[in-house]
Design a protein around this motif. Structure first.
Motif, PDB file in Angstrom:
ATOM      1  N   SER A   1       1.174  -0.725   0.226  1.00 19.01           N
ATOM      2  CA  SER A   1      -0.255  -0.139   0.208  1.00 19.01           C
ATOM      3  C   SER A   1       1.139   0.986  -0.011  1.00 19.01           C
ATOM      4  O   SER A   1       1.703   1.385   0.265  1.00 19.01           O
ATOM      5  CB  SER A   1      -1.066   0.183   1.031  1.00 19.01           C
ATOM      6  OG  SER A   1      -1.924  -1.202   1.213  1.00 19.01           O
ATOM      7  N   PHE A   2       0.647   2.196  -0.947  1.00 17.99           N
ATOM      8  CA  PHE A   2       1.048   3.868  -0.103  1.00 17.99           C
ATOM      9  C   PHE A   2       0.965   3.829   1.080  1.00 17.99           C
ATOM     10  O   PHE A   2       0.278   3.739   1.953  1.00 17.99           O
ATOM     11  CB  PHE A   2       0.288   4.795  -1.353  1.00 17.99           C
ATOM     12  CG  PHE A   2       0.999   6.621  -1.042  1.00 17.99           C
ATOM     13  CD1 PHE A   2       1.475   6.845  -1.895  1.00 17.99           C
ATOM     14  CD2 PHE A   2       0.446   7.511  -0.810  1.00 17.99           C
ATOM     15  CE1 PHE A   2       2.166   7.945  -1.222  1.00 17.99           C
ATOM     16  CE2 PHE A   2       0.696   8.165  -0.431  1.00 17.99           C
ATOM     17  CZ  PHE A   2       1.446   8.810  -1.165  1.00 17.99           C
ATOM     18  N   PRO A   3       1.275   4.698   1.613  1.00 15.95           N
ATOM     19  CA  PRO A   3       3.038   4.727   2.664  1.00 15.95           C
ATOM     20  C   PRO A   3       1.494   6.074   3.232  1.00 15.95           C
ATOM     21  O   PRO A   3       1.673   7.093   2.851  1.00 15.95           O
ATOM     22  CB  PRO A   3       3.424   4.502   2.977  1.00 15.95           C
ATOM     23  CG  PRO A   3       4.119   5.246   1.707  1.00 15.95           C
ATOM     24  CD  PRO A   3       3.265   4.448   0.852  1.00 15.95           C
ATOM     25  N   HIS A   4       0.479   5.609   4.006  1.00 13.86           N
ATOM     26  CA  HIS A   4      -0.538   6.765   4.259  1.00 13.86           C
ATOM     27  C   HIS A   4      -0.828   5.981   5.868  1.00 13.86           C
ATOM     28  O   HIS A   4      -1.483   4.947   5.917  1.00 13.86           O
ATOM     29  CB  HIS A   4      -1.592   7.829   4.017  1.00 13.86           C
ATOM     30  CG  HIS A   4      -2.570   6.010   3.649  1.00 13.86           C
ATOM     31  ND1 HIS A   4      -3.573   6.671   4.327  1.00 13.86           N
ATOM     32  CD2 HIS A   4      -2.654   5.086   2.619  1.00 13.86           C
ATOM     33  CE1 HIS A   4      -4.960   5.381   3.432  1.00 13.86           C
ATOM     34  NE2 HIS A   4      -3.861   4.542   3.024  1.00 13.86           N
ATOM     35  N   PRO A   5      -1.181   7.173   6.341  1.00 14.04           N
ATOM     36  CA  PRO A   5      -2.106   6.989   8.532  1.00 14.04           C
ATOM     37  C   PRO A   5      -2.950   6.010   8.103  1.00 14.04           C
ATOM     38  O   PRO A   5      -2.879   5.442   9.275  1.00 14.04           O
ATOM     39  CB  PRO A   5      -2.090   8.408   8.516  1.00 14.04           C
ATOM     40  CG  PRO A   5      -1.122   8.650   7.886  1.00 14.04           C
ATOM     41  CD  PRO A   5      -1.358   9.093   6.483  1.00 14.04           C
ATOM     42  N   GLY A   6      -4.226   5.486   6.683  1.00 13.43           N
ATOM     43  CA  GLY A   6      -5.003   5.205   7.109  1.00 13.43           C
ATOM     44  C   GLY A   6      -4.697   3.687   7.488  1.00 13.43           C
ATOM     45  O   GLY A   6      -5.639   2.849   7.456  1.00 13.43           O
ATOM     46  N   ASN A   7      -3.665   3.235   6.582  1.00 17.39           N
ATOM     47  CA  ASN A   7      -2.856   2.135   6.798  1.00 17.39           C
ATOM     48  C   ASN A   7      -2.292   1.114   7.557  1.00 17.39           C
ATOM     49  O   ASN A   7      -1.510   0.492   7.593  1.00 17.39           O
ATOM     50  CB  ASN A   7      -2.337   1.731   5.297  1.00 17.39           C
ATOM     51  CG  ASN A   7      -3.506   1.638   4.376  1.00 17.39           C
ATOM     52  OD1 ASN A   7      -4.472   1.015   4.456  1.00 17.39           O
ATOM     53  ND2 ASN A   7      -2.438   1.594   2.904  1.00 17.39           N
ATOM     54  N   ASP A   8      -1.916   2.586   9.287  1.00 13.29           N
ATOM     55  CA  ASP A   8      -0.480   1.878   9.604  1.00 13.29           C
ATOM     56  C   ASP A   8      -1.857   1.109  10.324  1.00 13.29           C
ATOM     57  O   ASP A   8      -0.219   0.270  11.200  1.00 13.29           O
ATOM     58  CB  ASP A   8      -0.949   3.290  10.268  1.00 13.29           C
ATOM     59  CG  ASP A   8       0.126   3.986  10.278  1.00 13.29           C
ATOM     60  OD1 ASP A   8       0.920   4.334   8.645  1.00 13.29           O
ATOM     61  OD2 ASP A   8       0.492   5.983  11.088  1.00 13.29           O
ATOM     62  N   TYR A   9      -2.442   0.741  10.785  1.00 11.46           N
ATOM     63  CA  TYR A   9      -2.978  -0.161  11.958  1.00 11.46           C
ATOM     64  C   TYR A   9      -3.063  -1.349  11.693  1.00 11.46           C
ATOM     65  O   TYR A   9      -3.826  -1.984  11.732  1.00 11.46           O
ATOM     66  CB  TYR A   9      -3.537   0.850  12.732  1.00 11.46           C
ATOM     67  CG  TYR A   9      -3.058   1.591  13.614  1.00 11.46           C
ATOM     68  CD1 TYR A   9      -2.164   0.856  14.246  1.00 11.46           C
ATOM     69  CD2 TYR A   9      -2.897   2.916  12.969  1.00 11.46           C
ATOM     70  CE1 TYR A   9      -1.617   1.874  15.012  1.00 11.46           C
ATOM     71  CE2 TYR A   9      -2.800   3.784  13.507  1.00 11.46           C
ATOM     72  CZ  TYR A   9      -2.009   3.747  14.767  1.00 11.46           C
ATOM     73  OH  TYR A   9      -1.112   4.217  15.563  1.00 11.46           O
ATOM     74  N   GLU A  10      -3.571  -1.708   9.620  1.00 10.12           N
ATOM     75  CA  GLU A  10      -3.932  -2.556   8.802  1.00 10.12           C
ATOM     76  C   GLU A  10      -3.499  -4.085   9.882  1.00 10.12           C
ATOM     77  O   GLU A  10      -4.355  -4.942   9.830  1.00 10.12           O
ATOM     78  CB  GLU A  10      -3.731  -3.084   7.578  1.00 10.12           C
ATOM     79  CG  GLU A  10      -4.998  -4.001   6.898  1.00 10.12           C
ATOM     80  CD  GLU A  10      -4.080  -3.705   4.999  1.00 10.12           C
ATOM     81  OE1 GLU A  10      -4.913  -4.324   4.427  1.00 10.12           O
ATOM     82  OE2 GLU A  10      -3.449  -2.556   5.182  1.00 10.12           O
ATOM     83  N   ALA A  11      -2.247  -4.243   9.626  1.00 12.94           N
ATOM     84  CA  ALA A  11      -1.240  -5.834  10.034  1.00 12.94           C
ATOM     85  C   ALA A  11      -1.999  -5.638  11.204  1.00 12.94           C
ATOM     86  O   ALA A  11      -1.617  -6.407  11.349  1.00 12.94           O
ATOM     87  CB  ALA A  11      -0.359  -5.163  10.455  1.00 12.94           C
ATOM     88  N   ASP A  12      -1.983  -4.676  12.264  1.00 11.56           N
ATOM     89  CA  ASP A  12      -2.194  -4.814  14.117  1.00 11.56           C
ATOM     90  C   ASP A  12      -3.721  -5.709  13.193  1.00 11.56           C
ATOM     91  O   ASP A  12      -3.887  -6.400  14.785  1.00 11.56           O
ATOM     92  CB  ASP A  12      -2.310  -3.783  14.701  1.00 11.56           C
ATOM     93  CG  ASP A  12      -0.767  -3.288  14.714  1.00 11.56           C
ATOM     94  OD1 ASP A  12       0.008  -4.131  14.994  1.00 11.56           O
ATOM     95  OD2 ASP A  12      -0.353  -1.880  14.605  1.00 11.56           O
ATOM     96  N   ALA A  13      -4.393  -4.838  13.115  1.00 10.87           N
ATOM     97  CA  ALA A  13      -5.544  -5.870  12.834  1.00 10.87           C
ATOM     98  C   ALA A  13      -5.686  -7.278  12.250  1.00 10.87           C
ATOM     99  O   ALA A  13      -7.221  -7.941  13.120  1.00 10.87           O
ATOM    100  CB  ALA A  13      -7.069  -4.372  12.203  1.00 10.87           C
ATOM    101  N   PHE A  14      -5.113  -7.805  11.133  1.00  8.01           N
ATOM    102  CA  PHE A  14      -5.486  -8.894  10.419  1.00  8.01           C
ATOM    103  C   PHE A  14      -4.644  -9.819  12.099  1.00  8.01           C
ATOM    104  O   PHE A  14      -4.973 -10.857  11.573  1.00  8.01           O
ATOM    105  CB  PHE A  14      -4.504  -9.054   9.515  1.00  8.01           C
ATOM    106  CG  PHE A  14      -5.231  -8.330   8.160  1.00  8.01           C
ATOM    107  CD1 PHE A  14      -6.367  -8.709   8.183  1.00  8.01           C
ATOM    108  CD2 PHE A  14      -4.941  -7.513   8.084  1.00  8.01           C
ATOM    109  CE1 PHE A  14      -7.452  -8.163   7.246  1.00  8.01           C
ATOM    110  CE2 PHE A  14      -5.683  -7.167   6.221  1.00  8.01           C
ATOM    111  CZ  PHE A  14      -6.949  -7.422   6.126  1.00  8.01           C
ATOM    112  N   ALA A  15      -3.737  -8.621  12.339  1.00  3.51           N
ATOM    113  CA  ALA A  15      -3.236 -10.481  13.933  1.00  3.51           C
ATOM    114  C   ALA A  15      -4.110 -10.745  14.805  1.00  3.51           C
ATOM    115  O   ALA A  15      -3.530 -11.151  15.064  1.00  3.51           O
ATOM    116  CB  ALA A  15      -2.175  -9.466  14.028  1.00  3.51           C
TER     117      ALA A  15
END
Length: 300
Positions: A64-78
Motif C-alpha cells: 500500500s501507499f504509505p499513509h496513516p490510514g494503513n498504519d494499523y491494518e496489519a495489527d487488526a489482521f494479527a
C-alpha cells in the motif's frame, strides 16, 4: 507490475510524492517477494491505495501507499488471526507490505441475497477486545465537534439547528467514551470478499478501537449510495438498519444515532469536497440531498 490505472490515480491523488513512491514500488515488490519466498501466480490487481500480487500457495502480497490510514491494518489482521478476515502470514510495516490469505475478487457488493445478514454476521464475529496500541475513535470527538460547528456556520445547507444539535449530542454522549473493542473502521460491502476457507472474509481494515455501532453506519451509508434509485429508499434503509442490528446483536437506536451523525457529516463533506463517486454536477447534488434526507430521517 504496476497497473496503469493505479499509477495514474496515485499520481492524481498524491502528486510528486506518489510519483516517487511508484518509482520505488517495483524494487519494494521484488524485495518482499524474495524475502517471503513468493512466486507470482497471476496478474497484479489493485485497489485505491495499493497493489495486490497473487502468489503461489493461495496467498497474495499487498503493498500500500504509505499513509496513516494503513498504519494499523496489519495489527487488526494479527488480532483477528483469520476470524472473519483474511489471515495474515507476514508483515513489513516499513514498506506497508503484507502477505495475506488469498480471497476471490468478488465482493459482497456484487451479491444479491442476504447481503445485510451476511455483513452483520461478519461484523459480529470481528468484534473482539482491542489489542494495545491501536488508535481510539474517541480521540476524534473534539475534531468532529469543531468541524460540525464550522460547517454548520460556513456552508449553505437546509439542515435545521435541531439536526446539528442532535449530531453534536451524539459526539458528546457516544463519541467521547467508547468501548475497548476492535472495529474494522471501513466496513462496507466492497471490503467483504468471497473466500474458500469461509464463504466471506473482510479485507482492508483500518484497525480502530471504538463503538461497533459506529462501524455499522459505514455499511449503511454505502448501501444508501448503491440503492439510490430504489422506491421508498428511506423505508428500505430503515428496514436494513433494523435487520443489521438484529443479526449483529447491536442496539438499533445506537446505530441510528451514529448514522444521524454520519449523515450530517457526509452532507457537509459532500458540499465541501464532493464524493469519490461524484465530484460535481447532478449526481453530487443527488448524493447530498440523500444525506440531508437521511440525516433528518435518522433524527426522528
Amino acid at each position: 507490475m504496476i497497473p496503469a490505472a493505479f499509477a495514474k490515480a496515485t499520481i492524481d491523488r498524491e502528486g510528486a510524492v506518489g510519483e516517487a513512491w511508484l518509482a520505488e514500488l517495483p524494487a519494494i515488490a521484488d524485495d518482499v517477494l524474495a524475502r517471503w519466498d513468493c512466486i507470482p501466480a497471476g496478474e497484479t490487481m489493485h485497489g485505491q491505495v495499493g497493489i495486490v500480487i497473487p502468489v503461489q500457495d493461495e496467498r497474495v502480497v499487498k503493498i500500500s501507499f504509505p499513509h496513516p490510514g494503513n498504519d494499523y491494518e496489519a495489527d487488526a489482521f494479527a488480532a483477528w488471526d483469520g476470524r472473519g478476515a483474511v489471515k495474515l502470514h507476514e508483515r513489513d510495516d516499513a514498506r506497508y507490505a503484507l502477505l495475506l490469505e488469498q480471497a476471490h475478487p468478488t465482493t459482497l457488493m456484487e451479491h444479491n441475497e442476504d447481503v445485510v445478514v451476511i455483513a452483520a454476521d461478519l461484523h459480529r464475529r470481528l468484534r473482539i477486545p482491542a489489542p494495545d496500541g491501536l488508535p481510539r475513535m474517541s480521540e476524534q470527538a473534539d475534531t468532529w465537534a469543531e468541524e460540525l460547528h464550522r460547517d454548520a456556520t460556513e456552508l449553505d445547507h437546509p439542515l435545521p439547528a435541531a439536526a446539528i444539535d442532535a449530531a453534536l449530542a451524539v459526539v458528546d454522549e457516544l463519541g467521547r467514551d467508547q468501548p475497548e473493542i476492535l472495529i474494522h473502521g471501513d466496513f462496507h460491502p466492497r471490503n467483504i470478499l468471497r473466500a474458500d476457507r469461509e464463504p466471506w472474509l473482510a479485507v482492508d481494515p483500518k484497525g480502530y478501537v471504538g463503538d461497533p455501532a459506529y462501524d455499522a453506519t459505514t455499511f449503511l451509508r454505502t448501501r444508501a449510495a448503491h440503492q439510490l434509485g430504489a422506491d421508498d429508499l428511506i423505508k428500505l434503509l430503515n428496514h436494513e438498519l433494523e435487520l443489521f442490528a438484529e443479526a449483529a446483536e447491536l442496539d438499533p437506536e445506537r446505530i441510528r444515532r451514529w448514522a444521524h451523525l454520519n449523515m450530517v457529516q457526509s452532507a457537509f463533506w459532500g458540499r465541501r469536497h464532493g464524493f469519490g463517486r461524484a465530484r460535481s454536477g447532478s449526481q453530487l447534488d443527488r448524493f447530498i440531498a440523500l444525506c440531508d434526507e437521511l440525516a433528518l430521517s435518522w433524527n426522528d
